[in-house]
Design an enzyme around this catalytic site. Structure first.
Site, PDB file in Angstrom:
ATOM      1  N   ARG A 139     -18.243  44.081 -42.125  1.00  0.00           N
ATOM      2  CA  ARG A 139     -19.214  44.704 -41.234  1.00  0.00           C
ATOM      3  C   ARG A 139     -20.506  44.894 -42.023  1.00  0.00           C
ATOM      4  O   ARG A 139     -20.483  45.142 -43.227  1.00  0.00           O
ATOM      5  CB  ARG A 139     -18.713  46.053 -40.727  1.00  0.00           C
ATOM      6  N   LYS A 162     -15.569  52.324 -40.894  1.00  0.00           N
ATOM      7  CA  LYS A 162     -15.595  52.643 -39.463  1.00  0.00           C
ATOM      8  C   LYS A 162     -14.416  53.499 -39.034  1.00  0.00           C
ATOM      9  O   LYS A 162     -14.566  54.429 -38.251  1.00  0.00           O
ATOM     10  CB  LYS A 162     -15.630  51.336 -38.652  1.00  0.00           C
ATOM     11  N   HIS A 234     -24.054  40.601 -36.536  1.00  0.00           N
ATOM     12  CA  HIS A 234     -22.627  40.936 -36.484  1.00  0.00           C
ATOM     13  C   HIS A 234     -21.777  39.716 -36.157  1.00  0.00           C
ATOM     14  O   HIS A 234     -20.574  39.695 -36.448  1.00  0.00           O
ATOM     15  CB  HIS A 234     -22.397  42.037 -35.443  1.00  0.00           C
ATOM     16  N   ARG A 237     -19.511  38.049 -38.668  1.00  0.00           N
ATOM     17  CA  ARG A 237     -18.140  38.575 -38.778  1.00  0.00           C
ATOM     18  C   ARG A 237     -17.227  37.873 -37.772  1.00  0.00           C
ATOM     19  O   ARG A 237     -16.096  37.492 -38.104  1.00  0.00           O
ATOM     20  CB  ARG A 237     -18.152  40.083 -38.540  1.00  0.00           C
ATOM     21  N   HIS A 268      -9.161  46.419 -38.996  1.00  0.00           N
ATOM     22  CA  HIS A 268      -8.967  46.808 -37.605  1.00  0.00           C
ATOM     23  C   HIS A 268      -7.862  47.858 -37.506  1.00  0.00           C
ATOM     24  O   HIS A 268      -6.821  47.734 -38.158  1.00  0.00           O
ATOM     25  CB  HIS A 268      -8.572  45.600 -36.748  1.00  0.00           C
ATOM     26  N   TYR A 277     -10.466  37.762 -30.777  1.00  0.00           N
ATOM     27  CA  TYR A 277     -11.132  36.599 -31.357  1.00  0.00           C
ATOM     28  C   TYR A 277     -10.539  35.289 -30.851  1.00  0.00           C
ATOM     29  O   TYR A 277     -11.157  34.228 -30.982  1.00  0.00           O
ATOM     30  CB  TYR A 277     -11.044  36.646 -32.889  1.00  0.00           C
TER      31      TYR A 277
END
Length: 301
Positions: A139, A162, A234, A237, A268, A277
């Site tokens: 990130r 995060k 972003h 990523r 995650h 994804y």
């Protein structure tokens, strides 16, 4: 109700969740309920309070915050209502990400090197930052938070980001070599400070500076508008994740194991964020569709 809110917030924060916005909303709702003389969640009150949001998306988010709290509180006290979570009938729509080609990433890095004369740090900073994001899938907030002590021969230590998780991100030899070259340049130009990525005057590089600069690089690299939008930072990523999935080993069981490893690598909390994804991985989607069709036709799943 305020005490129940306090317990709920403390419990979620202890589990590693950052509830800054949720805490604000819950306390706002508790005040609104208290003004009505209510000590427990009432669905009608929650809907009325959530309706004060300026947009449908915000009204939906406000109500779902109360729903999560109510589901937590109800087992201990059945007098709490659990409001209908889908009352406002909205759902989050994700924008389809742009997946960069290798040539596009190279053009972005080359454009970064043109930001100033070689003796300045800025062109080296942005070229290395873009290359690192593309090679690791970090990130942008994680990359900008990196400290010199987080860089080791074993990789990058990504600390409490995060989702308040810490993880070690290994680096390919070529990525490590590129980062080492930048750090040598950085120490020569600006020796003080602990952040890896800094401005020419030694200040930590901030996203509010990176965002407009990246938009400039997109234009310099000749990357056009896709579906009405310019490519975003972003999406480097996203590109990393998609390429990793495309390179996953054959066999659905091994792909599943690869997905779990990728979710851990990328930090995650919910593997559903990783499975998303697949939407931009046509080859794997084709395999999933073929397997699903065979199952529906009576074959093995």
């Amino acid at each position: 109700m305020r005490q129940a809110v306090d317990r709920y917030v403390a419990m979620r924060q202890a589990a590693g969740f950052d509830l800054v916005n949720a805490e604000y909303l819950l306390r706002s709702f508790a005040r609104a309920a208290a003004e009505r003389g209510e000590t427990h969640v009432r669905a009608s009150t929650a809907i009325e309070w959530a309706s004060r949001g300026p947009s449908v998306a915000q009204r939906d988010a406000r109500l779902k915050t109360i729903c999560r709290f109510a589901r937590y509180a109800q087992p201990e006290d059945g007098r709490h209502d659990v409001p209908p979570a889908r009352h406002f009938g909205t759902h989050k729509i994700r924008r389809v990400p742009h997946i960069y080609s290798r040539a596009e990433i190279t053009r972005l890095i080359d454009a970064a090197r043109q930001l100033g004369p070689p003796e300045r740090l800025q062109p080296h900073t942005y070229a290395t930052l873009i290359a690192l994001l593309a090679a690791t899938g970090l990130r942008i907030s994680e990359a900008l938070s990196l400290q010199l002590t987080d860089v080791s021969p074993r990789g990058l230590m990504i600390r409490k980001t995060k989702f308040q998780k810490t993880r070690l991100v290994p680096l390919h030899d070529t990525t490590q070599a590129g980062l080492d070259r930048y750090l040598t340049c950085r120490r020569h130009v600006m020796s003080n400070g602990e952040h890896v990525f800094v401005t020419d005057d030694g200040r930590p590089l901030r996203y509010r500076e990176v965002y407009p600069t990246f938009q400039t690089l997109v234009k310099l690299a000749g990357l056009g508008v896709v579906s009405g939008h310019r490519p975003r930072l972003h999406e480097l990523r996203h590109t990393f994740a998609v390429r990793a999935l495309e390179a996953s080993p054959a066999g659905r069981q091994r792909i599943g194991q690869h997905m779990v490893a990728l979710a851990t690598y990328m930090g995650h909390v919910n593997i559903g964020a990783t499975y998303w994804y697949l939407e931009t991985t046509p080859d794997l989607l084709r395999e999933i569709a073929t397997a699903s069709e065979a199952f529906l036709n009576g074959g093995q799943p």
